[in-house]
Scaffold this motif. Structure first.
Motif, PDB file in Angstrom:
ATOM      1  N   GLY A 105       7.876   7.389  -9.811  1.00  0.00           N
ATOM      2  CA  GLY A 105       7.185   8.170  -8.796  1.00  0.00           C
ATOM      3  C   GLY A 105       5.772   7.744  -8.482  1.00  0.00           C
ATOM      4  N   MET A 106       5.377   6.534  -8.906  1.00  0.00           N
ATOM      5  CA  MET A 106       4.041   6.038  -8.577  1.00  0.00           C
ATOM      6  C   MET A 106       3.929   5.780  -7.070  1.00  0.00           C
ATOM      7  SD  MET A 106       0.962   4.995  -9.361  1.00  0.00           S
ATOM      8  CE  MET A 106       0.853   4.791 -11.139  1.00  0.00           C
ATOM      9  N   THR A 107       2.827   6.200  -6.483  1.00  0.00           N
ATOM     10  CA  THR A 107       2.537   5.864  -5.088  1.00  0.00           C
ATOM     11  C   THR A 107       2.145   4.395  -5.030  1.00  0.00           C
ATOM     12  OG1 THR A 107       1.707   8.110  -4.759  1.00  0.00           O
ATOM     13  CG2 THR A 107       1.173   6.491  -3.058  1.00  0.00           C
ATOM     14  N   MET A 108       2.881   3.592  -4.251  1.00  0.00           N
ATOM     15  CA  MET A 108       2.673   2.144  -4.262  1.00  0.00           C
ATOM     16  C   MET A 108       2.648   1.584  -2.846  1.00  0.00           C
ATOM     17  SD  MET A 108       5.325   1.330  -7.416  1.00  0.00           S
ATOM     18  CE  MET A 108       5.459  -0.427  -7.129  1.00  0.00           C
ATOM     19  N   VAL A 109       1.694   0.664  -2.624  1.00  0.00           N
ATOM     20  CA  VAL A 109       1.696  -0.149  -1.406  1.00  0.00           C
ATOM     21  C   VAL A 109       1.756  -1.604  -1.863  1.00  0.00           C
ATOM     22  CG1 VAL A 109       0.537  -0.742   0.754  1.00  0.00           C
ATOM     23  CG2 VAL A 109       0.305   1.569  -0.193  1.00  0.00           C
ATOM     24  N   VAL A 110       2.782  -2.312  -1.417  1.00  0.00           N
ATOM     25  CA  VAL A 110       3.061  -3.656  -1.927  1.00  0.00           C
ATOM     26  C   VAL A 110       3.108  -4.644  -0.777  1.00  0.00           C
ATOM     27  CG1 VAL A 110       4.649  -5.072  -3.287  1.00  0.00           C
ATOM     28  CG2 VAL A 110       4.471  -2.605  -3.758  1.00  0.00           C
ATOM     29  N   VAL A 111       2.242  -5.648  -0.818  1.00  0.00           N
ATOM     30  CA  VAL A 111       2.339  -6.790   0.093  1.00  0.00           C
ATOM     31  C   VAL A 111       3.130  -7.867  -0.637  1.00  0.00           C
ATOM     32  CG1 VAL A 111       1.053  -8.652   1.219  1.00  0.00           C
ATOM     33  CG2 VAL A 111       0.189  -6.303   1.320  1.00  0.00           C
ATOM     34  N   THR A 112       4.247  -8.281  -0.065  1.00  0.00           N
ATOM     35  CA  THR A 112       5.100  -9.234  -0.784  1.00  0.00           C
ATOM     36  C   THR A 112       5.952 -10.047   0.178  1.00  0.00           C
ATOM     37  OG1 THR A 112       6.727  -9.459  -2.571  1.00  0.00           O
ATOM     38  CG2 THR A 112       7.007  -7.585  -1.094  1.00  0.00           C
ATOM     39  N   HIS A 113       6.416 -11.192  -0.316  1.00  0.00           N
ATOM     40  CA  HIS A 113       7.415 -11.997   0.396  1.00  0.00           C
ATOM     41  C   HIS A 113       8.787 -11.828  -0.230  1.00  0.00           C
ATOM     42  CE1 HIS A 113       4.445 -13.934   2.902  1.00  0.00           C
ATOM     43  NE2 HIS A 113       3.742 -14.276   1.836  1.00  0.00           N
ATOM     44  N   GLU A 114       8.890 -10.955  -1.240  1.00  0.00           N
ATOM     45  CA  GLU A 114      10.164 -10.742  -1.934  1.00  0.00           C
ATOM     46  C   GLU A 114      11.004  -9.730  -1.156  1.00  0.00           C
ATOM     47  OE1 GLU A 114      11.130 -12.431  -4.534  1.00  0.00           O
ATOM     48  OE2 GLU A 114       9.216 -13.466  -4.872  1.00  0.00           O
ATOM     49  N   MET A 115      11.852 -10.251  -0.280  1.00  0.00           N
ATOM     50  CA  MET A 115      12.626  -9.375   0.606  1.00  0.00           C
ATOM     51  C   MET A 115      13.635  -8.525  -0.173  1.00  0.00           C
ATOM     52  SD  MET A 115      11.288  -9.807   3.494  1.00  0.00           S
ATOM     53  CE  MET A 115       9.773 -10.768   3.478  1.00  0.00           C
ATOM     54  N   GLY A 127       3.901   9.499  -4.025  1.00  0.00           N
ATOM     55  CA  GLY A 127       5.177   9.086  -4.591  1.00  0.00           C
ATOM     56  C   GLY A 127       5.973   8.121  -3.742  1.00  0.00           C
ATOM     57  N   GLU A 128       5.436   7.740  -2.598  1.00  0.00           N
ATOM     58  CA  GLU A 128       6.156   6.841  -1.687  1.00  0.00           C
ATOM     59  C   GLU A 128       5.875   5.379  -2.040  1.00  0.00           C
ATOM     60  OE1 GLU A 128       7.050   6.628   3.111  1.00  0.00           O
ATOM     61  OE2 GLU A 128       5.061   7.248   2.470  1.00  0.00           O
ATOM     62  N   VAL A 129       6.876   4.525  -1.839  1.00  0.00           N
ATOM     63  CA  VAL A 129       6.712   3.083  -2.001  1.00  0.00           C
ATOM     64  C   VAL A 129       6.798   2.447  -0.616  1.00  0.00           C
ATOM     65  CG1 VAL A 129       7.608   0.969  -3.041  1.00  0.00           C
ATOM     66  CG2 VAL A 129       7.736   3.125  -4.300  1.00  0.00           C
ATOM     67  N   VAL A 130       5.682   1.880  -0.169  1.00  0.00           N
ATOM     68  CA  VAL A 130       5.613   1.233   1.138  1.00  0.00           C
ATOM     69  C   VAL A 130       5.408  -0.265   0.926  1.00  0.00           C
ATOM     70  CG1 VAL A 130       4.293   1.029   3.291  1.00  0.00           C
ATOM     71  CG2 VAL A 130       4.739   3.289   2.303  1.00  0.00           C
ATOM     72  N   VAL A 131       6.267  -1.070   1.517  1.00  0.00           N
ATOM     73  CA  VAL A 131       6.161  -2.519   1.399  1.00  0.00           C
ATOM     74  C   VAL A 131       5.717  -3.086   2.748  1.00  0.00           C
ATOM     75  CG1 VAL A 131       7.422  -4.672   0.997  1.00  0.00           C
ATOM     76  CG2 VAL A 131       7.876  -2.685  -0.439  1.00  0.00           C
ATOM     77  N   ILE A 132       4.651  -3.905   2.704  1.00  0.00           N
ATOM     78  CA  ILE A 132       4.129  -4.540   3.916  1.00  0.00           C
ATOM     79  C   ILE A 132       4.540  -6.006   3.897  1.00  0.00           C
ATOM     80  CG2 ILE A 132       2.092  -5.039   5.308  1.00  0.00           C
ATOM     81  CD1 ILE A 132       0.642  -2.770   3.897  1.00  0.00           C
ATOM     82  N   ILE A 133       5.230  -6.436   4.942  1.00  0.00           N
ATOM     83  CA  ILE A 133       5.641  -7.832   5.049  1.00  0.00           C
ATOM     84  C   ILE A 133       5.158  -8.400   6.373  1.00  0.00           C
ATOM     85  CG2 ILE A 133       7.645  -7.478   3.558  1.00  0.00           C
ATOM     86  CD1 ILE A 133       9.407  -7.528   5.999  1.00  0.00           C
ATOM     87  N   GLY A 134       5.232  -9.726   6.467  1.00  0.00           N
ATOM     88  CA  GLY A 134       4.800 -10.405   7.687  1.00  0.00           C
ATOM     89  C   GLY A 134       4.379 -11.819   7.363  1.00  0.00           C
ATOM     90  N   PRO A 135       4.177 -12.637   8.389  1.00  0.00           N
ATOM     91  CA  PRO A 135       3.782 -14.032   8.154  1.00  0.00           C
ATOM     92  C   PRO A 135       2.392 -14.142   7.549  1.00  0.00           C
ATOM     93  CG  PRO A 135       3.631 -13.488  10.489  1.00  0.00           C
ATOM     94  CD  PRO A 135       4.267 -12.314   9.829  1.00  0.00           C
ATOM     95  N   SER A 136       2.079 -15.300   6.993  1.00  0.00           N
ATOM     96  CA  SER A 136       0.732 -15.549   6.469  1.00  0.00           C
ATOM     97  C   SER A 136      -0.280 -15.374   7.587  1.00  0.00           C
ATOM     98  CB  SER A 136       0.646 -16.965   5.899  1.00  0.00           C
ATOM     99  OG  SER A 136       1.493 -17.092   4.789  1.00  0.00           O
ATOM    100  N   GLY A 137      -1.418 -14.763   7.243  1.00  0.00           N
ATOM    101  CA  GLY A 137      -2.463 -14.572   8.242  1.00  0.00           C
ATOM    102  C   GLY A 137      -2.248 -13.382   9.152  1.00  0.00           C
ATOM    103  N   SER A 138      -1.309 -12.505   8.776  1.00  0.00           N
ATOM    104  CA  SER A 138      -1.017 -11.363   9.652  1.00  0.00           C
ATOM    105  C   SER A 138      -1.894 -10.153   9.366  1.00  0.00           C
ATOM    106  CB  SER A 138       0.465 -10.966   9.530  1.00  0.00           C
ATOM    107  OG  SER A 138       0.789 -10.638   8.194  1.00  0.00           O
ATOM    108  N   GLY A 139      -2.752 -10.244   8.335  1.00  0.00           N
ATOM    109  CA  GLY A 139      -3.678  -9.154   8.042  1.00  0.00           C
ATOM    110  C   GLY A 139      -3.232  -8.235   6.923  1.00  0.00           C
ATOM    111  N   LYS A 140      -2.097  -8.553   6.292  1.00  0.00           N
ATOM    112  CA  LYS A 140      -1.540  -7.670   5.245  1.00  0.00           C
ATOM    113  C   LYS A 140      -2.516  -7.488   4.091  1.00  0.00           C
ATOM    114  CE  LYS A 140       1.856 -10.464   4.224  1.00  0.00           C
ATOM    115  NZ  LYS A 140       1.490 -11.666   4.961  1.00  0.00           N
TER     116      LYS A 140
END
Length: 244
Positions: A190-200, A31-44
């Motif tokens: 309540g969906m468990t989500m991992v999101v790679v995004t540039h949308e701050m 049920g957690e929403v985790v957002v991964i951010i970082g520069p291009s090429g960072s491995g996200k």
């Protein structure tokens, strides 16, 4: 729901070795929403692809609902059926209608009857706000509509987890909101989500936790309140100064 332990992914070619993911450990609760951010090429994105078995990692362990992806007896196709993935590019079948795009995997993988798959597909098109497009072909849809079809197609498999790899980066700016609205709705449900995004703005509004990656490593982890107002690491401060 997701437990990554000391995951490393190395790419080699032309005499160059790149540690795209470098000893990364991350836990994601149900049920957690985790957002991964970082520069291009960072491995996200590479890390995200490791989570659903699209990239085989060199060392470490990833457990999806307690099943170890690194174990040689693990059936990765079974894991992928439980993990929905939405990419930058929509990857819809161009020769099939929107509804056919939603029913194909349901019938092939979930072994649902055509009638059940169609009913599920129509419900999901309504959910993402494009029920009137069921009989159109993808080429007749805007980018935002195609991405909403891609989200509906992933949801049609009743996944335990949804992974999003920069789902709005290929869209015109005015179409970004309609896709983010669907993702916000999933988060509220309540969906468990991992999101790679540039949308701050999305990260600040929806994330339970923000992970900042750089050069294959996790540099900082925190709540949106902490991360966007008072990050600890200098690299994170520099990144935010450039993007906010």
């Amino acid at each position: 729901m997701i437990s990554a332990q000391n995951v490393t992914k190395i790419f080699t070619g032309r005499g160059i070795t790149v540690r795209a993911v470098d000893n990364v450990s991350v836990e994601v609760a149900s049920g957690e929403v985790v957002v991964i951010i970082g520069p291009s090429g960072s491995g996200k994105s590479t890390f995200l692809r490791c989570i659903n078995g699209l990239e085989l990692f060199n060392s470490g362990h990833i457990f999806i609902d307690k099943v170890d992806l690194a174990h040689k007896k693990t059936n990765l196709n079974h894991i992928r059926a439980e993990v929905g993935m939405v990419f930058q590019q929509f990857n819809l079948f161009p020769h099939k209608t929107v509804l056919e795009n939603l029913t194909l995997a349901q019938m092939r993988v979930r072994k649902r009857s055509k009638a059940v798959a169609i009913e599920k597909g129509r419900q999901l098109l309504k959910k993402v706000g494009i029920s009137e497009k069921a009989d159109e072909y993808p080429s007749r849809l805007s980018g935002g509509q195609q991405q909403r079809v891609a989200i509906a197609r992933a949801l049609a498999m009743d996944p335990k987890i949804m992974l999003f790899d920069e789902p709005t980066s290929a869209l015109d700016p005015e179409m970004v909101g309609e896709v983010l609205d669907v993702m916000k709705q999933l988060a509220r449900e309540g969906m468990t989500m991992v999101v790679v995004t540039h949308e701050m703005g999305f990260a600040r509004e929806v994330a339970d936790r923000v992970i900042f990656m750089d050069e294959g490593k996790v540099v900082e982890v925190g709540t949106p309140e902490h991360f966007f107002t008072n990050p600890r690491e200098e690299r994170a401060k520099l990144f935010l100064k450039q993007v906010l």
